[in-house]
Design an enzyme around this catalytic site. Structure first.
Site, short mmCIF file in Angstrom:
data_model
loop_
_atom_site.label_atom_id
_atom_site.label_comp_id
_atom_site.label_asym_id
_atom_site.label_seq_id
_atom_site.Cartn_x
_atom_site.Cartn_y
_atom_site.Cartn_z
N TYR A 76 0.94 -1.22 -0.21
CA TYR A 76 0.32 0.12 -0.27
C TYR A 76 0.89 1.55 0.13
O TYR A 76 0.79 2.37 -0.38
CB TYR A 76 -0.31 -0.24 1.58
CG TYR A 76 -2.20 -0.66 0.48
CD1 TYR A 76 -3.20 -0.20 -0.09
CD2 TYR A 76 -2.08 -2.15 0.81
CE1 TYR A 76 -4.05 -0.92 -0.52
CE2 TYR A 76 -3.30 -3.09 0.88
CZ TYR A 76 -4.55 -2.01 -0.90
OH TYR A 76 -5.74 -2.55 -0.70
N ARG A 79 1.82 1.57 -3.24
CA ARG A 79 0.60 2.83 -4.65
C ARG A 79 0.35 3.51 -3.62
O ARG A 79 0.00 5.11 -4.40
CB ARG A 79 -0.20 1.70 -3.99
CG ARG A 79 -0.68 0.49 -4.90
CD ARG A 79 -1.89 -0.30 -4.90
NE ARG A 79 -3.25 0.85 -4.77
CZ ARG A 79 -4.49 0.72 -4.93
NH1 ARG A 79 -4.80 -0.18 -3.85
NH2 ARG A 79 -4.41 1.61 -4.76
N HIS A 132 -14.71 4.58 -0.64
CA HIS A 132 -13.58 3.47 0.01
C HIS A 132 -12.05 4.06 0.72
O HIS A 132 -11.11 3.36 0.04
CB HIS A 132 -12.57 2.82 -1.25
CG HIS A 132 -13.55 1.89 -1.94
ND1 HIS A 132 -13.89 1.45 -3.51
CD2 HIS A 132 -15.27 1.86 -1.65
CE1 HIS A 132 -15.12 -0.07 -3.48
NE2 HIS A 132 -15.64 0.76 -2.48
P1 OAD Z 1 -12.11 -1.87 -12.20
O1 OAD Z 1 -10.46 -2.06 -11.84
O2 OAD Z 1 -12.59 -2.82 -11.68
O3 OAD Z 1 -11.89 -1.14 -13.38
C1 OAD Z 1 -12.59 -0.40 -13.93
C2 OAD Z 1 -13.10 0.20 -15.39
O4 OAD Z 1 -12.31 1.72 -15.89
C3 OAD Z 1 -12.95 -0.48 -16.33
O5 OAD Z 1 -14.43 -0.99 -16.26
C4 OAD Z 1 -11.90 -0.05 -17.80
O6 OAD Z 1 -12.87 -0.45 -18.61
C5 OAD Z 1 -12.45 0.88 -17.42
N1 OAD Z 1 -11.64 2.78 -17.70
C6 OAD Z 1 -9.72 1.90 -18.00
N2 OAD Z 1 -9.74 2.77 -18.72
C7 OAD Z 1 -10.08 4.12 -18.90
C8 OAD Z 1 -10.40 5.55 -19.03
N3 OAD Z 1 -9.30 6.09 -19.52
N4 OAD Z 1 -11.20 6.27 -19.53
C9 OAD Z 1 -13.15 5.40 -18.65
N5 OAD Z 1 -12.69 4.29 -18.20
C10 OAD Z 1 -11.63 3.52 -18.77
O7 OAD Z 1 -12.35 -0.44 -10.90
P2 OAD Z 1 -13.29 0.06 -10.20
O8 OAD Z 1 -15.17 -0.23 -11.15
O9 OAD Z 1 -12.62 1.42 -9.62
O10 OAD Z 1 -11.44 -1.93 -4.22
O11 OAD Z 1 -12.84 -1.11 -9.04
C11 OAD Z 1 -14.23 -1.15 -8.11
C12 OAD Z 1 -13.18 -1.56 -6.79
O12 OAD Z 1 -12.97 -2.72 -6.81
C13 OAD Z 1 -11.82 -0.30 -6.25
O13 OAD Z 1 -12.47 0.60 -5.10
C14 OAD Z 1 -10.82 -1.55 -5.84
C15 OAD Z 1 -10.94 -2.47 -6.29
O14 OAD Z 1 -11.14 -4.39 -5.87
C16 OAD Z 1 -10.63 -2.42 -2.93
O15 OAD Z 1 -9.23 -2.62 -3.01
C17 OAD Z 1 -11.45 -2.91 -2.18
#
Ligand code: OAD
Length: 262
Positions: A76, A79, A132
Protein backbone atom coordinates in the site's frame (compact mmCIF):
# COMPACT_ATOMS: atom_id res chain seq x y z
CA UNK A 1 -20.67 10.19 -30.87
CA UNK A 2 -21.21 13.96 -31.41
CA UNK A 3 -24.98 13.67 -30.96
CA UNK A 4 -24.55 11.72 -27.74
CA UNK A 5 -22.08 14.31 -26.42
CA UNK A 6 -24.61 17.08 -27.11
CA UNK A 7 -27.36 15.01 -25.51
CA UNK A 8 -25.33 14.50 -22.30
CA UNK A 9 -24.30 18.18 -22.24
CA UNK A 10 -27.99 19.12 -22.39
CA UNK A 11 -28.78 16.70 -19.55
CA UNK A 12 -26.03 18.32 -17.44
CA UNK A 13 -27.20 21.82 -18.33
CA UNK A 14 -30.75 21.14 -17.15
CA UNK A 15 -30.22 18.75 -14.21
CA UNK A 16 -31.08 19.95 -10.72
CA UNK A 17 -29.06 17.31 -8.91
CA UNK A 18 -26.14 15.55 -10.59
CA UNK A 19 -24.47 12.48 -9.10
CA UNK A 20 -21.23 11.18 -10.61
CA UNK A 21 -19.79 7.79 -9.63
CA UNK A 22 -16.16 7.25 -10.58
CA UNK A 23 -13.83 4.27 -10.51
CA UNK A 24 -10.21 3.47 -11.25
CA UNK A 25 -10.65 4.07 -15.01
CA UNK A 26 -10.83 7.84 -14.59
CA UNK A 27 -7.31 7.81 -13.16
CA UNK A 28 -5.89 5.48 -15.83
CA UNK A 29 -4.87 8.45 -17.98
CA UNK A 30 -2.97 9.81 -14.96
CA UNK A 31 -0.83 6.67 -15.12
CA UNK A 32 -2.54 4.79 -12.27
CA UNK A 33 -3.40 1.16 -12.83
CA UNK A 34 -6.99 -0.08 -12.78
CA UNK A 35 -7.92 -3.26 -10.89
CA UNK A 36 -9.72 -5.01 -13.74
CA UNK A 37 -10.44 -4.50 -17.40
CA UNK A 38 -9.46 -6.11 -20.66
CA UNK A 39 -5.75 -6.59 -21.15
CA UNK A 40 -4.35 -3.63 -23.02
CA UNK A 41 -1.85 -4.92 -25.52
CA UNK A 42 -0.27 -1.49 -25.87
CA UNK A 43 0.60 -1.34 -22.16
CA UNK A 44 3.71 -2.89 -20.57
CA UNK A 45 3.22 -5.72 -18.04
CA UNK A 46 3.75 -3.35 -15.09
CA UNK A 47 0.80 -1.19 -16.23
CA UNK A 48 -1.76 -4.00 -16.62
CA UNK A 49 -4.72 -4.26 -14.22
CA UNK A 50 -3.55 -4.73 -10.61
CA UNK A 51 -5.67 -7.78 -9.82
CA UNK A 52 -4.08 -9.57 -12.80
CA UNK A 53 -0.65 -9.31 -11.18
CA UNK A 54 -1.60 -9.34 -7.47
CA UNK A 55 -4.06 -11.40 -5.44
CA UNK A 56 -6.67 -9.20 -3.68
CA UNK A 57 -7.28 -11.92 -1.08
CA UNK A 58 -3.66 -11.59 0.04
CA UNK A 59 -3.62 -7.78 -0.03
CA UNK A 60 -7.02 -6.16 0.27
CA UNK A 61 -8.69 -7.83 3.25
CA UNK A 62 -8.34 -7.32 7.03
CA UNK A 63 -7.31 -10.99 7.28
CA UNK A 64 -4.44 -10.39 4.84
CA UNK A 65 -3.22 -7.44 6.94
CA UNK A 66 -3.40 -9.50 10.15
CA UNK A 67 -1.45 -12.33 8.50
CA UNK A 68 1.23 -10.17 6.87
CA UNK A 69 1.17 -6.55 8.13
CA UNK A 70 4.66 -5.88 6.74
CA UNK A 71 3.92 -7.12 3.21
CA UNK A 72 0.50 -5.47 2.99
CA UNK A 73 1.81 -2.13 4.38
CA UNK A 74 4.68 -2.17 1.94
CA UNK A 75 2.37 -2.79 -1.03
CA UNK A 76 0.00 0.00 0.00
CA UNK A 77 2.92 2.37 0.59
CA UNK A 78 4.14 1.63 -2.95
CA UNK A 79 0.69 2.48 -4.28
CA UNK A 80 0.46 5.56 -1.99
CA UNK A 81 3.66 6.97 -3.49
CA UNK A 82 2.32 6.33 -7.01
CA UNK A 83 -0.89 8.22 -6.17
CA UNK A 84 1.05 11.13 -4.65
CA UNK A 85 3.18 11.42 -7.78
CA UNK A 86 0.18 11.32 -10.13
CA UNK A 87 -1.47 14.43 -11.54
CA UNK A 88 -5.15 14.89 -12.45
CA UNK A 89 -5.93 14.35 -16.14
CA UNK A 90 -8.49 16.16 -18.34
CA UNK A 91 -11.22 13.78 -17.08
CA UNK A 92 -10.71 14.99 -13.50
CA UNK A 93 -10.47 18.67 -14.44
CA UNK A 94 -13.57 18.45 -16.64
CA UNK A 95 -15.60 17.10 -13.71
CA UNK A 96 -14.34 20.01 -11.58
CA UNK A 97 -15.60 22.40 -14.26
CA UNK A 98 -18.96 20.61 -14.44
CA UNK A 99 -19.24 21.02 -10.66
CA UNK A 100 -18.41 24.75 -10.87
CA UNK A 101 -20.99 25.25 -13.61
CA UNK A 102 -23.63 23.41 -11.57
CA UNK A 103 -22.83 25.53 -8.50
CA UNK A 104 -23.13 28.74 -10.55
CA UNK A 105 -26.79 27.94 -11.26
CA UNK A 106 -27.44 26.50 -7.78
CA UNK A 107 -27.76 22.91 -9.01
CA UNK A 108 -26.51 20.14 -6.77
CA UNK A 109 -23.39 18.14 -7.66
CA UNK A 110 -22.09 15.12 -5.73
CA UNK A 111 -19.07 13.11 -6.78
CA UNK A 112 -19.02 9.60 -5.32
CA UNK A 113 -15.66 7.97 -5.90
CA UNK A 114 -14.36 4.48 -5.31
CA UNK A 115 -10.87 5.85 -5.87
CA UNK A 116 -8.46 6.33 -3.00
CA UNK A 117 -6.00 8.54 -4.90
CA UNK A 118 -7.41 12.01 -4.05
CA UNK A 119 -7.00 13.15 -7.68
CA UNK A 120 -10.54 14.58 -7.83
CA UNK A 121 -9.73 16.91 -4.95
CA UNK A 122 -6.38 17.78 -6.53
CA UNK A 123 -8.28 18.75 -9.70
CA UNK A 124 -10.49 21.14 -7.71
CA UNK A 125 -13.64 19.07 -7.10
CA UNK A 126 -15.24 20.09 -3.81
CA UNK A 127 -18.13 17.81 -2.97
CA UNK A 128 -16.28 14.48 -3.10
CA UNK A 129 -17.47 11.43 -1.15
CA UNK A 130 -14.69 8.86 -0.71
CA UNK A 131 -16.58 5.56 -0.64
CA UNK A 132 -13.45 3.42 -0.20
CA UNK A 133 -11.44 5.83 1.96
CA UNK A 134 -8.06 7.25 1.00
CA UNK A 135 -4.63 5.74 0.54
CA UNK A 136 -2.99 9.13 1.18
CA UNK A 137 -4.17 8.92 4.79
CA UNK A 138 -3.37 6.08 7.24
CA UNK A 139 -4.78 5.34 10.66
CA UNK A 140 -3.71 3.80 13.94
CA UNK A 141 -5.09 0.28 14.44
CA UNK A 142 -5.49 1.00 18.15
CA UNK A 143 -6.95 4.52 18.58
CA UNK A 144 -8.01 5.26 14.95
CA UNK A 145 -6.01 8.53 14.85
CA UNK A 146 -5.46 9.52 11.22
CA UNK A 147 -2.05 10.52 9.91
CA UNK A 148 -0.81 11.68 6.53
CA UNK A 149 2.64 10.21 5.82
CA UNK A 150 5.05 12.37 3.79
CA UNK A 151 6.45 12.05 0.30
CA UNK A 152 9.14 9.50 1.21
CA UNK A 153 8.57 5.78 1.61
CA UNK A 154 7.59 4.83 5.15
CA UNK A 155 10.65 4.09 7.29
CA UNK A 156 9.40 0.67 8.49
CA UNK A 157 6.84 -1.99 7.58
CA UNK A 158 4.61 -2.11 9.43
CA UNK A 159 4.96 1.41 10.78
CA UNK A 160 4.43 1.74 14.57
CA UNK A 161 1.85 4.40 15.57
CA UNK A 162 3.44 7.37 17.31
CA UNK A 163 0.08 8.22 18.95
CA UNK A 164 0.13 5.02 21.03
CA UNK A 165 3.83 4.55 21.93
CA UNK A 166 3.20 2.11 24.77
CA UNK A 167 0.82 -0.12 22.82
CA UNK A 168 3.00 -2.78 21.16
CA UNK A 169 0.16 -3.73 18.82
CA UNK A 170 -0.55 -0.19 17.56
CA UNK A 171 0.51 0.07 13.92
CA UNK A 172 -0.57 2.16 10.94
CA UNK A 173 -2.86 0.78 8.26
CA UNK A 174 -4.05 2.54 5.10
CA UNK A 175 -7.35 4.37 5.66
CA UNK A 176 -8.97 2.43 2.81
CA UNK A 177 -11.94 0.07 2.83
CA UNK A 178 -10.90 -3.55 2.33
CA UNK A 179 -13.09 -6.37 1.05
CA UNK A 180 -15.29 -7.54 3.92
CA UNK A 181 -15.26 -4.12 5.64
CA UNK A 182 -18.16 -1.68 5.87
CA UNK A 183 -18.08 1.57 3.93
CA UNK A 184 -17.66 4.67 6.11
CA UNK A 185 -21.00 5.59 7.71
CA UNK A 186 -20.77 9.26 6.71
CA UNK A 187 -20.00 8.35 3.07
CA UNK A 188 -23.06 6.07 2.94
CA UNK A 189 -25.26 8.73 4.50
CA UNK A 190 -24.11 11.35 1.96
CA UNK A 191 -24.64 8.81 -0.85
CA UNK A 192 -28.21 7.99 0.23
CA UNK A 193 -29.04 11.67 0.41
CA UNK A 194 -27.56 12.43 -3.02
CA UNK A 195 -29.23 9.44 -4.70
CA UNK A 196 -32.62 10.37 -3.27
CA UNK A 197 -32.68 13.71 -5.11
CA UNK A 198 -30.58 12.92 -8.16
CA UNK A 199 -32.05 13.49 -11.62
CA UNK A 200 -28.85 12.72 -13.55
CA UNK A 201 -26.42 9.89 -12.75
CA UNK A 202 -23.10 9.44 -14.55
CA UNK A 203 -21.04 6.28 -14.08
CA UNK A 204 -17.45 6.88 -15.20
CA UNK A 205 -14.48 4.50 -15.37
CA UNK A 206 -15.89 1.77 -13.17
CA UNK A 207 -16.35 -1.91 -14.03
CA UNK A 208 -19.62 -1.84 -12.02
CA UNK A 209 -18.96 -5.18 -10.35
CA UNK A 210 -18.09 -4.13 -6.77
CA UNK A 211 -21.04 -3.47 -4.48
CA UNK A 212 -22.56 -1.41 -3.02
CA UNK A 213 -21.32 1.21 -5.55
CA UNK A 214 -22.32 -0.99 -8.51
CA UNK A 215 -25.98 -0.82 -7.47
CA UNK A 216 -26.22 2.97 -6.99
CA UNK A 217 -27.28 3.40 -10.62
CA UNK A 218 -30.35 1.23 -10.04
CA UNK A 219 -31.37 3.40 -7.11
CA UNK A 220 -30.93 6.57 -9.19
CA UNK A 221 -32.79 5.11 -12.18
CA UNK A 222 -35.54 3.89 -9.87
CA UNK A 223 -35.96 7.49 -8.71
CA UNK A 224 -36.35 8.58 -12.34
CA UNK A 225 -32.83 9.90 -13.01
CA UNK A 226 -31.32 9.93 -16.49
CA UNK A 227 -28.30 7.62 -16.62
CA UNK A 228 -25.04 7.87 -18.54
CA UNK A 229 -21.96 5.64 -18.69
CA UNK A 230 -18.46 6.64 -19.89
CA UNK A 231 -16.15 3.67 -20.35
CA UNK A 232 -14.08 2.31 -23.26
CA UNK A 233 -15.40 -1.20 -22.48
CA UNK A 234 -18.87 -2.67 -21.98
CA UNK A 235 -19.86 -3.32 -18.36
CA UNK A 236 -22.89 -4.96 -16.69
CA UNK A 237 -24.72 -1.59 -16.75
CA UNK A 238 -24.00 -0.63 -20.37
CA UNK A 239 -27.31 -1.99 -21.64
CA UNK A 240 -29.45 -0.28 -19.02
CA UNK A 241 -28.12 3.29 -19.28
CA UNK A 242 -29.86 5.99 -21.33
CA UNK A 243 -26.57 6.99 -22.99
CA UNK A 244 -23.44 4.85 -23.23
CA UNK A 245 -20.36 6.78 -24.33
CA UNK A 246 -17.75 4.20 -25.30
CA UNK A 247 -14.45 6.04 -24.83
CA UNK A 248 -11.80 7.22 -22.40
CA UNK A 249 -12.99 9.68 -19.78
CA UNK A 250 -9.97 11.91 -20.41
CA UNK A 251 -11.18 12.37 -23.98
CA UNK A 252 -14.97 12.20 -23.64
CA UNK A 253 -15.41 14.53 -20.63
CA UNK A 254 -13.47 17.46 -22.20
CA UNK A 255 -15.74 17.17 -25.25
CA UNK A 256 -18.80 17.38 -23.00
CA UNK A 257 -17.35 20.47 -21.29
CA UNK A 258 -16.64 22.01 -24.69
CA UNK A 259 -20.31 21.45 -25.62
CA UNK A 260 -21.37 23.03 -22.31
CA UNK A 261 -19.22 26.10 -23.03
CA UNK A 262 -21.06 26.17 -26.34
P1 OAD B 1 -11.93 -1.55 -12.05
O1 OAD B 1 -10.47 -1.70 -12.23
O2 OAD B 1 -12.72 -2.72 -11.64
O3 OAD B 1 -12.56 -1.02 -13.41
C1 OAD B 1 -11.96 0.00 -14.15
C2 OAD B 1 -12.85 0.36 -15.31
O4 OAD B 1 -12.28 1.49 -15.94
C3 OAD B 1 -12.97 -0.75 -16.36
O5 OAD B 1 -14.34 -0.95 -16.66
C4 OAD B 1 -12.23 -0.16 -17.57
O6 OAD B 1 -12.83 -0.52 -18.80
C5 OAD B 1 -12.39 1.33 -17.33
N1 OAD B 1 -11.36 2.18 -17.95
C6 OAD B 1 -10.08 1.87 -18.27
N2 OAD B 1 -9.46 2.94 -18.80
C7 OAD B 1 -10.37 3.96 -18.81
C8 OAD B 1 -10.35 5.32 -19.24
N3 OAD B 1 -9.26 5.88 -19.76
N4 OAD B 1 -11.48 6.05 -19.10
C9 OAD B 1 -12.60 5.51 -18.57
N5 OAD B 1 -12.68 4.23 -18.14
C10 OAD B 1 -11.59 3.46 -18.27
O7 OAD B 1 -12.11 -0.31 -11.06
P2 OAD B 1 -13.33 0.03 -10.09
O8 OAD B 1 -14.62 -0.20 -10.77
O9 OAD B 1 -13.03 1.36 -9.53
O10 OAD B 1 -11.66 -1.87 -4.24
O11 OAD B 1 -13.14 -1.08 -8.97
C11 OAD B 1 -13.95 -1.02 -7.84
C12 OAD B 1 -13.19 -1.50 -6.63
O12 OAD B 1 -12.61 -2.77 -6.90
C13 OAD B 1 -11.99 -0.64 -6.28
O13 OAD B 1 -12.32 0.48 -5.50
C14 OAD B 1 -11.11 -1.59 -5.54
C15 OAD B 1 -11.23 -2.77 -6.48
O14 OAD B 1 -10.94 -4.00 -5.95
C16 OAD B 1 -10.85 -2.35 -3.26
O15 OAD B 1 -9.65 -2.46 -3.37
C17 OAD B 1 -11.57 -2.68 -2.02
Amino acid sequence: MDDQIDQVAEMIRTAESIVVLTGAGISAESGLRTFRGASQADLPANMQALWKEFDPIKLATPEAFDADPAGVSKWYDWRRLGCLAAEPNPGHTSLAEIERRAAARSARFTLLTQNVDRLHQKAGCRNVVELHGSIIQWRCTSCETKVTPGLDPMPAFPQRSSCCPTDQKAILRPDVVWFGEALPFEALRATDEALATCDLFLSIGTSSVVHPAASFIQVAAGNGAHTVEINPEATPISRMVDVSLRGKSGEVLPRIVEALRG
